[in-house]
Design a protein around this motif. Structure first.
Motif, mmCIF file in Angstrom:
data_model
loop_
_atom_site.group_PDB
_atom_site.id
_atom_site.type_symbol
_atom_site.label_atom_id
_atom_site.label_comp_id
_atom_site.label_asym_id
_atom_site.label_seq_id
_atom_site.Cartn_x
_atom_site.Cartn_y
_atom_site.Cartn_z
ATOM 1 N N THR A 134 -38.047 -39.571 20.923
ATOM 2 C CA THR A 134 -38.022 -38.936 22.304
ATOM 3 C C THR A 134 -39.096 -38.326 22.215
ATOM 4 N N ILE A 135 -39.592 -38.449 23.596
ATOM 5 C CA ILE A 135 -40.265 -37.167 24.414
ATOM 6 C C ILE A 135 -39.570 -35.704 25.049
ATOM 7 N N GLU A 136 -40.187 -35.257 24.180
ATOM 8 C CA GLU A 136 -39.284 -33.545 24.119
ATOM 9 C C GLU A 136 -40.148 -32.718 25.811
ATOM 10 N N LEU A 149 -41.499 -46.464 28.535
ATOM 11 C CA LEU A 149 -42.594 -46.123 27.884
ATOM 12 C C LEU A 149 -42.024 -46.451 25.777
ATOM 13 N N ASP A 150 -42.637 -46.630 24.976
ATOM 14 C CA ASP A 150 -42.720 -46.488 23.505
ATOM 15 C C ASP A 150 -41.235 -44.975 23.295
ATOM 16 N N ARG A 151 -41.958 -44.482 23.670
ATOM 17 C CA ARG A 151 -40.894 -43.763 23.495
ATOM 18 C C ARG A 151 -40.373 -43.258 24.625
ATOM 19 N N THR A 152 -38.668 -43.137 24.520
ATOM 20 C CA THR A 152 -38.248 -42.217 25.687
ATOM 21 C C THR A 152 -37.686 -41.208 25.504
ATOM 22 N N PRO A 153 -37.938 -40.274 27.062
ATOM 23 C CA PRO A 153 -38.199 -39.058 27.451
ATOM 24 C C PRO A 153 -36.392 -38.763 27.714
ATOM 25 N N LEU A 174 -49.312 -37.552 32.070
ATOM 26 C CA LEU A 174 -49.053 -36.633 31.530
ATOM 27 C C LEU A 174 -47.303 -37.358 30.601
ATOM 28 N N LEU A 175 -46.591 -39.284 30.857
ATOM 29 C CA LEU A 175 -46.253 -38.893 30.096
ATOM 30 C C LEU A 175 -46.616 -39.740 28.783
ATOM 31 N N SER A 199 -47.900 -37.876 21.322
ATOM 32 C CA SER A 199 -47.606 -36.459 21.027
ATOM 33 C C SER A 199 -46.778 -36.517 19.924
ATOM 34 N N ALA A 200 -45.346 -37.196 20.772
ATOM 35 C CA ALA A 200 -43.441 -37.466 19.960
ATOM 36 C C ALA A 200 -44.161 -38.348 18.918
ATOM 37 N N LYS A 201 -45.332 -39.180 19.411
ATOM 38 C CA LYS A 201 -45.004 -40.192 18.183
ATOM 39 C C LYS A 201 -45.828 -40.006 16.971
#
Length: 149
Positions: free
Chosen positions: A55-57, A96-100, A40-41, A47-49
């Motif tokens: 950040t992951i919303e 991850l490349d993006r932070t939750p 899921l992440l 999606s965030a990218k």
């Protein structure tokens, strides 16, 4: 996992789908929820990218209608079993490349809970008379989740 944690998982699976799980099942379960949360992440990260965010919303996570309904069923079961505190400990993820965001991370226990309800119900859908899942059952149910989630 503590003895109390093990007994709560046992109660949860009995309440969710009349399944008797043992310590081997709990290891498989932990691996399963780790993998599904990560899946899921990864999609949330994409999606965030795509939306130009670092950040992951929460809305980046691909929560389907079925998973959302399982989350609601988990909330009702959790009032009885009180599993959320233990799920918070399971709710870790690799870098991850993006932070939750903190809001996204706060949702992990309920998301894992929803995945857990869906897992238990999938065992019963595929194997209506099943009481104690074996490795072959876990393999089949995991294969279904890999196709859909």
């Amino acid at each position: 996992m503590t003895v109390t944690g093990v007994s709560k998982f046992e109660r949860f699976f009995r309440a969710a789908a009349s399944l008797d799980v043992d310590k081997n099942d709990l290891k498989r379960y932990g691996d399963f929820v780790d993998a599904k949360l990560y899946d899921l992440l990864v999609i949330g990260q994409a999606s965030a990218k795509a939306n130009g965010r670092d950040t992951i919303e929460p809305w980046d996570l691909p929560i389907t209608k079925g998973l959302q309904e399982s989350i609601h069923r988990f909330r009702r079961l959790d009032e009885e079993v009180e599993l959320s505190p233990i799920l918070e400990q399971l709710a870790t993820h690799p870098l991850l490349d993006r932070t939750p965001t903190p809001e996204t991370e706060e949702r992990y226990p309920e998301i894992i809970g929803g995945i857990s309800v869906a897992l238990a119900e999938t065992f019963k859908t595929l194997y209506p008379d099943l009481k104690n899942p074996q490795t072959s059952h876990w393999d089949q149910v995991t294969a279904v989740f890999d196709l859909l989630l």
